[in-house]
Design an enzyme around this catalytic site. Structure first.
Site, PDB file in Angstrom:
ATOM      1  N   CYS A   1      56.597  21.281  12.841  1.00  0.00           N
ATOM      2  CA  CYS A   1      58.142  20.970  12.978  1.00  0.00           C
ATOM      3  C   CYS A   1      58.854  22.032  12.012  1.00  0.00           C
ATOM      4  O   CYS A   1      58.720  22.299  11.167  1.00  0.00           O
ATOM      5  CB  CYS A   1      58.123  19.467  12.142  1.00  0.00           C
ATOM      6  SG  CYS A   1      59.904  19.102  11.937  1.00  0.00           S
TER       7      CYS A   1
ATOM      8  N   CYS B   1      61.082  20.891   9.426  1.00  0.00           N
ATOM      9  CA  CYS B   1      60.276  20.369   8.129  1.00  0.00           C
ATOM     10  C   CYS B   1      60.135  21.474   7.206  1.00  0.00           C
ATOM     11  O   CYS B   1      60.304  21.578   6.223  1.00  0.00           O
ATOM     12  CB  CYS B   1      58.867  19.939   8.714  1.00  0.00           C
ATOM     13  SG  CYS B   1      58.962  18.184   9.494  1.00  0.00           S
TER      14      CYS B   1
END
Length: 87
Positions: free
Chosen positions: A13, A16
């Site tokens: 991700c 993230c």
């Protein structure tokens, strides 16, 4: 009262990774808060329990339950306000 910040993420991700430095700064400033990183690929049961559908998701909770939830990259000030509310 115990306060936790749950950081739901995945290694793949990109957003993230953008969120990580913000959470690292907060963790250094709020030593009374337990910061937990939860990899949704490894901990699907916990992610389902918290109804995580998008990443990153940050959940701030105290003994009374969830105080606030953030989906997507979130500004430090917003997360900090939730921590203050949980204290």
């Amino acid at each position: 009262m115990s306060i936790k910040l749950l950081d739901f993420y995945a290694d793949w991700c990109g957003p993230c990774k953008t969120q990580d430095p913000i959470l690292d700064e907060l963790e250094a400033d709020y030593t009374e808060v337990a910061f937990e990183k939860i990899n949704v690929d490894d901990e699907q049961d916990i992610a389902n329990q918290y109804e995580v559908r998008s990443l990153p998701t940050v959940v701030v909770e105290n003994d009374d339950g969830v105080v606030d939830r953030f989906i997507g990259v979130t500004q430090r000030e917003d997360i900090e306000a939730a921590i203050q509310q949980a204290l």
